[in-house]
Design a protein around this motif. Structure first.
Motif, short mmCIF file in Angstrom:
data_model
loop_
_atom_site.label_atom_id
_atom_site.label_comp_id
_atom_site.label_asym_id
_atom_site.label_seq_id
_atom_site.Cartn_x
_atom_site.Cartn_y
_atom_site.Cartn_z
N GLU A 28 0.85 -1.19 0.00
CA GLU A 28 0.00 0.00 0.00
C GLU A 28 0.88 1.24 0.00
O GLU A 28 1.70 1.43 0.89
N ASN A 30 1.05 5.66 -1.29
CA ASN A 30 0.27 6.90 -1.31
C ASN A 30 -0.48 7.06 0.02
O ASN A 30 -1.65 7.43 0.04
N ALA A 33 -2.54 10.22 1.16
CA ALA A 33 -3.84 10.56 0.56
C ALA A 33 -4.94 9.70 1.17
O ALA A 33 -4.68 8.65 1.75
N LYS A 34 -6.17 10.16 1.03
CA LYS A 34 -7.30 9.36 1.49
C LYS A 34 -7.48 8.12 0.63
O LYS A 34 -7.93 7.10 1.10
N GLN A 35 -7.15 8.24 -0.64
CA GLN A 35 -7.26 7.09 -1.54
C GLN A 35 -5.86 6.54 -1.78
O GLN A 35 -5.09 7.08 -2.56
N THR A 36 -5.55 5.45 -1.08
CA THR A 36 -4.24 4.83 -1.22
C THR A 36 -4.22 3.94 -2.46
O THR A 36 -5.25 3.74 -3.11
#
Length: 166
Positions: A28, A30, A33-36
């Motif tokens: 996982e 990013n 950010a909220k969207q990984t």
């Protein structure tokens, strides 16, 4: 489940046992950010220092994310054996030929054009935090022990969990 935190060599040995035994991790990236972004990755090795190695395409989304922020999460799960581990760490990307030769195998031809593929990179993950759950017995025995516990009312040893202090 009993809690057993492992330190130093024992922690590295457990990390190696689970990561190489399970093999596939969800990587996982990013995390800021909220969207990984998550992608399955095959573990090449856990080295003597406890670093985890993967091969990757330099143009992949996860490589792009790691070039911006090198923090990541690895999630290992082998439900059939009731083995799980989560790792938070920092990654570095290399295209060093010696490293690529060390980790490249015939099965990697599925994703790359051989060892000289200009898109071939290796990702080294240095764990900063790790936590594991391991039944030691596998799913069948664990379920059997749970049944015995229900019937007898006695607490059963279903395995261990804990932090890996590297």
């Amino acid at each position: 489940m009993s809690t057993e935190h492992l330190f130093d060599k024992e922690a590295k040995d457990k990390l190696k046992e689970l990561a190489e035994g399970i093999d596939i991790a969800l990587m996982e990236t990013n995390l800021i950010a909220k969207q990984t972004h998550m992608v399955p990755m095959s573990t090449k090795e856990v080295d003597e220092d406890g670093a985890i190695w993967f091969l990757s395409n330099k143009d992949s989304q996860h490589n792009q994310n790691l070039n911006i922020d090198n923090e990541l999460q690895l999630i290992y799960a082998k439900p059939g054996d009731m083995e799980f581990m989560t790792i938070y760490g920092q990654a570095s990307i290399t295209s060093d030929k010696a490293v690529l030769k060390k980790y490249y195998g015939k099965m990697d031809d599925t994703w790359f054009e051989g060892i000289d593929d200009p898109n071939l990179t290796a990702i080294k993950v240095v764990p900063k935090q790790a936590y594991y759950w391991d039944t030691k017995f596998g799913k069948f025995t664990s379920f059997l022990k749970m049944g015995v516990g229900i019937l007898t009312g006695e607490k059963q040893d279903l395995g261990e969990e804990g932090h890996l202090k590297l």
